[in-house]
Design a protein around this motif. Structure first.
Motif, PDB file in Angstrom:
ATOM      1  N   ARG A  63       0.706  -1.109  -0.033  1.00  0.00           N
ATOM      2  CA  ARG A  63      -0.081  -0.001   0.050  1.00  0.00           C
ATOM      3  C   ARG A  63       0.914   1.315  -0.049  1.00  0.00           C
ATOM      4  O   ARG A  63       0.556   2.222  -0.904  1.00  0.00           O
ATOM      5  CB  ARG A  63      -1.015  -0.151   1.250  1.00  0.00           C
ATOM      6  N   ARG A  70       1.941   5.498  -7.747  1.00  0.00           N
ATOM      7  CA  ARG A  70       0.651   6.283  -8.254  1.00  0.00           C
ATOM      8  C   ARG A  70       1.154   7.750  -8.522  1.00  0.00           C
ATOM      9  O   ARG A  70       0.892   8.338  -9.837  1.00  0.00           O
ATOM     10  CB  ARG A  70      -0.267   6.070  -7.525  1.00  0.00           C
ATOM     11  N   LEU A  95      -2.241  -6.049  -8.545  1.00  0.00           N
ATOM     12  CA  LEU A  95      -3.769  -5.658  -8.400  1.00  0.00           C
ATOM     13  C   LEU A  95      -3.884  -4.227  -8.143  1.00  0.00           C
ATOM     14  O   LEU A  95      -5.186  -3.702  -8.751  1.00  0.00           O
ATOM     15  CB  LEU A  95      -3.998  -6.470  -7.315  1.00  0.00           C
ATOM     16  N   LYS A  96      -3.050  -3.419  -7.566  1.00  0.00           N
ATOM     17  CA  LYS A  96      -3.446  -2.088  -7.587  1.00  0.00           C
ATOM     18  C   LYS A  96      -3.259  -1.162  -8.848  1.00  0.00           C
ATOM     19  O   LYS A  96      -4.111  -0.304  -8.838  1.00  0.00           O
ATOM     20  CB  LYS A  96      -2.256  -1.546  -6.305  1.00  0.00           C
ATOM     21  N   ALA A  98      -3.761  -2.500 -11.659  1.00  0.00           N
ATOM     22  CA  ALA A  98      -4.937  -2.960 -12.417  1.00  0.00           C
ATOM     23  C   ALA A  98      -5.894  -2.021 -12.448  1.00  0.00           C
ATOM     24  O   ALA A  98      -6.549  -1.808 -13.195  1.00  0.00           O
ATOM     25  CB  ALA A  98      -4.946  -4.562 -12.369  1.00  0.00           C
ATOM     26  N   GLU A  99      -6.064  -1.838 -11.077  1.00  0.00           N
ATOM     27  CA  GLU A  99      -7.320  -0.757 -10.795  1.00  0.00           C
ATOM     28  C   GLU A  99      -7.232   0.483 -11.161  1.00  0.00           C
ATOM     29  O   GLU A  99      -8.223   1.288 -11.476  1.00  0.00           O
ATOM     30  CB  GLU A  99      -7.359  -0.975  -9.066  1.00  0.00           C
ATOM     31  N   ILE A 100      -5.880   0.983 -11.822  1.00  0.00           N
ATOM     32  CA  ILE A 100      -5.789   2.431 -12.018  1.00  0.00           C
ATOM     33  C   ILE A 100      -5.576   2.166 -14.020  1.00  0.00           C
ATOM     34  O   ILE A 100      -5.102   2.996 -14.458  1.00  0.00           O
ATOM     35  CB  ILE A 100      -4.997   3.146 -11.817  1.00  0.00           C
ATOM     36  N   LYS A 120      -5.636 -13.653  -7.749  1.00  0.00           N
ATOM     37  CA  LYS A 120      -6.057 -12.403  -7.622  1.00  0.00           C
ATOM     38  C   LYS A 120      -6.209 -11.604  -8.799  1.00  0.00           C
ATOM     39  O   LYS A 120      -7.240 -10.600  -9.046  1.00  0.00           O
ATOM     40  CB  LYS A 120      -5.033 -11.578  -6.732  1.00  0.00           C
ATOM     41  N   TYR A 124      -7.877  -9.655 -14.680  1.00  0.00           N
ATOM     42  CA  TYR A 124      -6.969  -8.625 -15.255  1.00  0.00           C
ATOM     43  C   TYR A 124      -5.932  -9.067 -16.332  1.00  0.00           C
ATOM     44  O   TYR A 124      -5.854 -10.289 -16.440  1.00  0.00           O
ATOM     45  CB  TYR A 124      -6.211  -7.620 -14.256  1.00  0.00           C
TER      46      TYR A 124
END
Length: 283
Positions: A63, A70, A95-96, A98-100, A120, A124
């Motif tokens: 995180r 980011r 995964l993080k 991928a979400e953007i 997970k 994607y």
């Protein structure tokens, strides 16, 4: 040395018994010699330890890494949104991103970690490759390469580290960005000692030894996961890390064509000399 910390919930009677047994019979099983070359077979392979990696909360570093990544993605306007993540582990960083909107490739030497990542990332567009990050050849280039959470410190020799830096350069587009972190030898001193984590459902003991003359840390992780009816399943993992000096890393990066390099302390953007964990942005 001694026990340094204990946090989380108090030990249950069963956990206390497990800890007593570990102190009596298991705590001297590792680090039998001051010879830094003594290691169990296959250190850093993250075998069945992969099954418990996320459960133990080690994903929290992802995180903080993602927040920094980011901001870097926004600043440098990374486009197209493609990434190669060296040492992707259980896929938390992928995964993080991928979400953007990112897709790409994750590379890791541990099949157990990759199996977790596959679960997970099913929804994607990522390819997951089981390979050595120093030698893997994907056959394409990316605008962004990453390597986080001590992965480069798992590389045992200067030559092997040089091979990895060269390989990362080969997988980058001409203006591509390489973002990663590493620990200096001074930072590895913090591993010296014994930490105990007690939470509902598991007990984890981390015993570390720092070898100053070699700039290496040897870490043994032993855990007990509750399976029901006061029964526990035991796991263990041995890790060896080599500290990397700032000058060594700068030399490798310059040697393989990274002309623009920024280094800062990883936490709170501290000045370089204050940071035992270093964040690097190179292109």
């Amino acid at each position: 040395e001694g026990i340094r910390t204990a946090y989380g919930q108090p030990l249950s009677p069963q956990q206390s018994l497990l800890l007593d047994r570990w102190i009596l019979f298991g705590s001297r099983r590792r680090f039998q010699s001051d010879d830094y070359r003594w290691t169990p077979d296959f250190p850093n392979s993250y075998g069945h330890f992969a099954e418990y990696y996320d459960l133990l909360g080690w994903d929290r570093f992802t995180r903080s890494s993602f927040r920094r990544l980011r901001d870097i993605i926004r600043k440098f306007k990374i486009n197209p949104k493609e990434i190669i993540d060296f040492g992707c582990g259980t896929g938390n960083l992928l995964l993080k991103v991928a979400e953007i909107g990112f897709s790409g490739v994750g590379v890791d030497i541990s099949p157990g970690m990759l199996n977790r990542a596959k679960d997970k990332l099913m929804a994607y567009d990522f390819d997951l490759v089981e390979a050595d990050i120093s030698t893997v050849k994907i056959g394409r280039k990316f605008p962004l390469a990453t390597c986080f959470f001590d992965t480069v410190n798992h590389i045992k020799s200067k030559k092997k580290l040089a091979d990895f830096i060269a390989n990362a350069r080969e997988h980058l587009q001409e203006s591509g960005l390489f973002v990663f972190d590493f620990l200096t030898p001074e930072a590895l001193k913090d591993w010296e000692g014994t930490d105990i984590t007690s939470k509902e459902g598991f007990l984890v003991i981390i015993k570390g030894k720092y070898i100053p003359s070699k700039g290496r840390a040897l870490i043994n992780i032993e855990g007990f996961i509750e399976t029901g009816d006061n029964n526990y399943k035991r796991f263990s993992q041995f890790i060896e890390q080599r500290g990397i000096t700032i000058n060594e890393m700068l030399d490798h990066l310059a040697r393989f064509g990274f002309g623009n390099v920024s280094m800062r302390g990883f936490y709170n953007n501290r000045e370089l000399e204050e940071g035992g964990r270093i964040l690097v942005i190179a292109n």
